[in-house]
Write an enzyme that holds these catalytic residues in place. Structure first.
Site, mmCIF file in Angstrom:
data_model
loop_
_atom_site.group_PDB
_atom_site.id
_atom_site.type_symbol
_atom_site.label_atom_id
_atom_site.label_comp_id
_atom_site.label_asym_id
_atom_site.label_seq_id
_atom_site.Cartn_x
_atom_site.Cartn_y
_atom_site.Cartn_z
ATOM 1 N N GLU A 71 32.359 -18.496 -6.968
ATOM 2 C CA GLU A 71 32.559 -18.825 -8.379
ATOM 3 C C GLU A 71 31.277 -19.427 -8.934
ATOM 4 O O GLU A 71 30.411 -19.842 -8.160
ATOM 5 C CB GLU A 71 33.704 -19.843 -8.518
ATOM 6 C CG GLU A 71 35.024 -19.296 -8.006
ATOM 7 C CD GLU A 71 36.156 -20.313 -8.117
ATOM 8 O OE1 GLU A 71 35.932 -21.413 -8.681
ATOM 9 O OE2 GLU A 71 37.253 -20.002 -7.643
ATOM 10 N N SER B 141 28.614 -21.702 -1.396
ATOM 11 C CA SER B 141 28.901 -22.016 0.005
ATOM 12 C C SER B 141 29.986 -23.082 0.123
ATOM 13 O O SER B 141 30.669 -23.160 1.141
ATOM 14 C CB SER B 141 27.626 -22.517 0.695
ATOM 15 O OG SER B 141 26.670 -21.487 0.732
ATOM 16 N N GLU C 271 27.521 -13.804 2.050
ATOM 17 C CA GLU C 271 28.391 -13.906 3.235
ATOM 18 C C GLU C 271 28.099 -15.192 4.020
ATOM 19 O O GLU C 271 28.158 -15.220 5.247
ATOM 20 C CB GLU C 271 28.237 -12.669 4.127
ATOM 21 C CG GLU C 271 28.371 -11.376 3.332
ATOM 22 C CD GLU C 271 29.436 -10.439 3.848
ATOM 23 O OE1 GLU C 271 30.228 -10.865 4.680
ATOM 24 O OE2 GLU C 271 29.466 -9.296 3.371
ATOM 25 N N ASN D 64 22.433 -18.882 4.990
ATOM 26 C CA ASN D 64 22.024 -19.131 6.379
ATOM 27 C C ASN D 64 21.934 -20.610 6.730
ATOM 28 O O ASN D 64 22.282 -21.010 7.842
ATOM 29 C CB ASN D 64 20.697 -18.423 6.658
ATOM 30 C CG ASN D 64 20.895 -16.936 6.872
ATOM 31 O OD1 ASN D 64 21.997 -16.411 6.643
ATOM 32 N ND2 ASN D 64 19.859 -16.241 7.305
ATOM 33 N N ASP D 65 21.463 -21.415 5.803
ATOM 34 C CA ASP D 65 21.326 -22.844 6.126
ATOM 35 C C ASP D 65 22.683 -23.497 6.360
ATOM 36 O O ASP D 65 22.828 -24.361 7.228
ATOM 37 C CB ASP D 65 20.570 -23.570 5.004
ATOM 38 C CG ASP D 65 19.096 -23.205 5.009
ATOM 39 O OD1 ASP D 65 18.529 -23.070 6.103
ATOM 40 O OD2 ASP D 65 18.530 -23.034 3.923
#
Lengths: 477, 82
Positions: free
Chosen positions: A144, A149, A378, A381-382
């Site tokens: 959203e 994340s 998806e 990475n962090d």
């Protein structure tokens, strides 16, 4: 002008046999050659990128091959294949066009996984046959404007109004948003199921009153894939649209995301494969200083590193895909390292192409643009590194390079005590070390499986590279 | 029995992390389903608790906490030990 039409120098195809679950290898091997041919003959990645869409005949061809049902159950018209096979096929398509692979991979992964895993018999009967044939496509809507994340910050709300369910809110960056007819949507659902801050997944049809699909986003890469916003303006839903247990959508999401990110990671290996093949070809014909580039020691070293990285991420994604009970944490390393290392491979490819890499004609620029998002979507990475760090605290990594990670965990526990649980910088570092340990395990398993001197050499080269990444993380103790 | 002042300090931490008003937090609340804390913020919660009360919590014990009652029991136990 450089002859880019020359056939690419051979790059070892991923050994499909490595880590293949029983029963899936034959099916995938039978599909690879016709699919490879189809991709070469029918898909023009630069043209798709220019027109910002995938031609209908390409999608029709994939449907005819039954690919939209790869991971869907046979009982509903699918092929019933597992994650290993599904990902392997996505990787083949990604070698040619990452946008096409993303469209199909999203449908097979995030788009339908919730329905396959948590759907009721009625829900599966209603949607799966049409999804498996490709008559309709699936998408997954969770991000959203204010919740990326941080999925606990969802604002899209499912509420009960006079005995009926109503969905209100907005989702953004929905892959396949403009193509799909069925959306799996994550919502906050305060009060439903007796949970004050529960989350619930719902199935939303494109034709439901109050659903508005936004315009296609203008993106840096994956331009031929569809990405839109979705608006839900008090969409009335029956209870039959609830997917999985009411209020426990967050737990369901963990599995769906782990599955989807692994399919995506397979796609990264396809991109890396394409970059390496093109670079080997270029370096075999480009003459500088009186020799072809691949006769220069500095170039050969870089090509060897690219090959070792590709070997490692192919091993890692297959290692993650072979044991669903460990998918939640194995998928973390698969996604992060496949996206990071394929990005490095593409960047080296661009560098070795020189100026030719910077123009669109060679296709390297497109690979670079397409690869960039994989470190973001998806699961950034962090964030995933922090998650892997938390997993590592209770499930210390195993394998040949795990000692470095275990030592670092011990040192951090001694230094920080319980405060370690809230120290995201340290968890990020521990997660990075744990992922390198995962990758070492997977690479060595692959080398053992293949049993060739070439595989052992590539695994050994990856372990040396891995050491240098670990040193950068201060994990030498 | 945990002291009311200690319990209030714990509820304050929970409220800061979850954005649920302190008065609405109950012993029976689940960290994920009622307070909206994911696995990372649940661990952060234990870390904040340990700092607030200068206590040490085993990591294995921390990951088993899923509700406010479990958190209070842990605090009571550890503060008593300290």
């Amino acid at each position: 002008m450089l002859d880019t039409a020359a056939p690419p120098a051979p790059v070892a195809r991923p050994s499909l046999a490595a880590l293949a679950p029983p029963g899936e290898l034959d099916v995938v091997e039978a599909l690879v050659d016709p699919l490879d041919r189809f991709c070469r003959d029918r898909i023009d990645p630069r043209e798709n990128d220019r027109r910002k869409s995938i031609p209908a005949d390409v999608l029709d061809g994939l449907k005819e091959m039954g690919l939209f049902g790869l991971s869907l159950p046979e009982s509903h018209g699918g092929c019933g294949l597992g994650l290993w096979a599904t990902g392997s096929i996505a990787a083949v398509i990604a070698r040619r066009d990452r946008s096409v692979a993303t469209t199909l991979g999203l449908h097979l992964g995030l788009g339908t996984r919730g329905l396959v895993r948590y759907g009721s018999a009625d829900q599966q009967d209603r949607y799966l046959p049409r999804l498996a044939s490709g008559e309709i496509l699936a998408a997954f809507a969770t991000t959203e404007p204010a919740a990326g994340s941080d999925l606990s910050a969802l604002r899209c709300t499912l509420s009960e109004v006079e005995g009926a369910l109503a969905l209100r809110g907005q989702k953004c960056f929905v892959t396949n948003g403009g193509l799909a007819s069925l959306y799996t949507v994550s919502t906050r659902s305060p009060g439903l199921g007796g949970m004050r801050k529960g989350q619930t997944l719902v199935l939303v049809e494109r034709g439901d009153a109050g659903v508005c699909v936004g315009a296609e986003e203008d993106k840096l890469g994956l331009r031929a894939s569809s990405t839109t916003m979705l608006d839900f303006d008090d969409v009335a839903l029956g209870a039959e649209r609830i997917l999985g247990p009411v209020g426990q959508g967050a737990a369901c999401l963990q599995h769906i995301l782990a599955y989807g990110r692994t399919v995506m990671a397979f796609g990264c290996t396809g991109t890396a494969h394409a970059a390496l093949a093109a670079t080997r070809n270029h370096c075999s014909v480009r003459v500088q200083f009186g020799r072809t580039l691949d006769q220069l020691a500095v170039v050969r070293e870089q090509l060897a590193d690219m090959e070792a990285k590709l070997f490692a991420i192919e091993a890692l994604v297959r290692w993650a895909a072979t044991d669903e009970s460990k998918l939640e944490w194995r998928s973390l390393a698969a996604k992060v390292l496949a996206s990071d290392l394929s990005g490095e491979i593409v960047d080296t490819a661009l560098q070795l192409h020189g100026g030719y890499g910077f123009i669109e004609e060679t296709g390297i620029a497109l690979l670079a643009r397409d690869a960039r998002i994989t470190r973001i979507f998806e699961g950034a990475n962090d964030v995933l590194r922090v998650h892997r760090g938390l997993f590592a605290l209770t499930q210390a990594p195993e394998g040949p390079q795990a000692a470095r990670c275990r030592d670092a965990i011990g040192e951090a526990r001694a230094r920080l005590g319980t405060r370690l649980l809230g120290d995201h910088v340290t968890l990020h570092r521990l997660g990075s070390l744990a992922m390198l340990a995962d990758a070492a395990t997977a690479a060595l398993q692959r080398a053992d499986h293949e049993g060739t001197p070439e595989a052992r050499a590539l695994a050994a080269r990856w372990l040396r590279l891995s050491m240098s990444y670990a040193l950068c993380l201060g994990g030498e103790s | 029995m945990i002291a009311p002042a200690t319990e209030a300090r714990i509820y304050k931490i929970l409220s800061d992390l979850s954005a649920v008003p302190q008065q609405q937090i109950k012993r029976g609340d689940r960290l994920r389903e009622d307070l909206g804390l994911d696995s990372v913020s649940s661990m952060e919660l234990v870390s904040m608790l340990s700092e607030e009360f200068s206590i040490d919590v085993e990591l294995e014990e921390a990951v088993r906490i899923t509700d406010v009652a479990g958190l209070l029991a842990l605090a009571e136990n550890r503060i008593g030990d300290a």
